[in-house]
Design an enzyme around this catalytic site. Structure first.
Site, short mmCIF file in Angstrom:
data_model
loop_
_atom_site.label_atom_id
_atom_site.label_comp_id
_atom_site.label_asym_id
_atom_site.label_seq_id
_atom_site.Cartn_x
_atom_site.Cartn_y
_atom_site.Cartn_z
N LYS A 1 12.94 -8.41 -8.94
CA LYS A 1 14.35 -8.24 -9.34
C LYS A 1 15.02 -7.11 -8.57
CE LYS A 1 13.64 -7.73 -13.76
NZ LYS A 1 12.17 -7.86 -13.74
N ARG B 1 17.79 -7.12 -22.79
CA ARG B 1 16.37 -7.45 -22.92
C ARG B 1 16.09 -8.41 -24.07
NH1 ARG B 1 12.85 -4.28 -19.95
NH2 ARG B 1 13.74 -2.40 -19.02
N ARG C 1 -4.86 -7.36 -4.38
CA ARG C 1 -4.36 -6.16 -3.74
C ARG C 1 -5.13 -4.93 -4.20
NH1 ARG C 1 1.25 -6.36 -4.61
NH2 ARG C 1 1.19 -5.00 -6.41
N ARG D 1 -1.39 2.68 -7.21
CA ARG D 1 -0.15 3.00 -7.89
C ARG D 1 -0.27 2.62 -9.36
NH1 ARG D 1 3.91 -0.45 -4.27
NH2 ARG D 1 2.45 -1.99 -5.07
N ARG E 1 2.80 -5.99 -19.97
CA ARG E 1 4.24 -6.06 -19.71
C ARG E 1 4.73 -7.51 -19.71
NH1 ARG E 1 5.39 -2.97 -14.38
NH2 ARG E 1 7.55 -3.26 -15.01
#
Length: 210
Positions: A13, A88, A127, A139, A150
């Site tokens: 996004k 949301r 990854r 990260r 999430r």
């Protein structure tokens, strides 16, 4: 052009929002950025939001909508905006609709970036494995378990917005799994009618001023 971007975490996004900003001369509005800016500016609604944030509480929907209302009338949002991260939930969407109606404004489109969750998780896992093999630091978002949580929250809270905006005839669904340039082109094509309509309005206004 007034837009909303919908899609789960990892759908791209942020990348597509920036493309829309560059293409259409609109502003990207992130809920977090708006809350922090309003609090720092000391506006009445910003101070109200700051009080909740200082207590570690979620900012109520009506306060967030008030901050959005203040933000979209600023000069840099004259050509429109793309909302990323808000609404949301369906109640937030309904509150946003009410606020826009009060200002005699409306959304031009809601763009949904649809992804294959299993493939997206596989990409993250691959990854992470490659980064670990190279000894690179990970990260915070390079974590399949975090992404799963999430994604679950998105399905519970935000996914119902898809049906909400589809029923209003505003939804445009794009394959978010395609390469970034292809996603951008698909969004541009989906918004072509919106762009044409707004261009016609501008031409009409210019003619009226002559």
């Amino acid at each position: 052009m007034r837009l909303i971007l919908l899609g789960p975490p990892g759908a791209g996004k942020g990348t597509q929002a920036q493309q829309l900003v560059d293409t259409h001369g609109i502003v990207q509005l992130s809920t977090g950025d708006m809350l922090r800016a309003a609090a720092a500016a000391g506006t009445p609604v910003g101070l109200e939001a700051k009080a909740f944030m200082d207590r570690g509480q979620l900012v109520p929907d009506d306060v967030v909508v008030g901050i959005v209302a203040d933000r979209i009338v600023q000069p840099d949002a004259h050509e429109g905006f793309v909302l990323d991260g808000f609404p949301r939930t369906v109640p937030q969407a309904a509150a946003l609709d009410g606020m826009l109606a009060e200002k005699d404004l409306g959304l031009d489109a809601v763009v949904e970036l649809r992804v294959d969750e299993a493939k997206m998780l596989a990409r993250i896992e691959s990854r992470v494995a490659e980064m670990k093999a190279r000894g690179e630091p990970l990260r915070a978002d390079d974590n399949p378990e975090t992404l799963k949580r999430r994604l679950h929250a998105y399905k519970e809270q935000t996914a119902p917005l898809i049906a909400y905006y589809r029923d209003k005839g505003a939804l445009k669904t794009i394959d978010g799994m395609a390469p970034i340039p292809e996603v951008t082109r698909a969004i541009d094509a989906a918004l072509a009618d919106v762009s044409a309509r707004r261009a016609a309005v501008r031409r009409s206004a210019a003619s009226a001023r002559k």
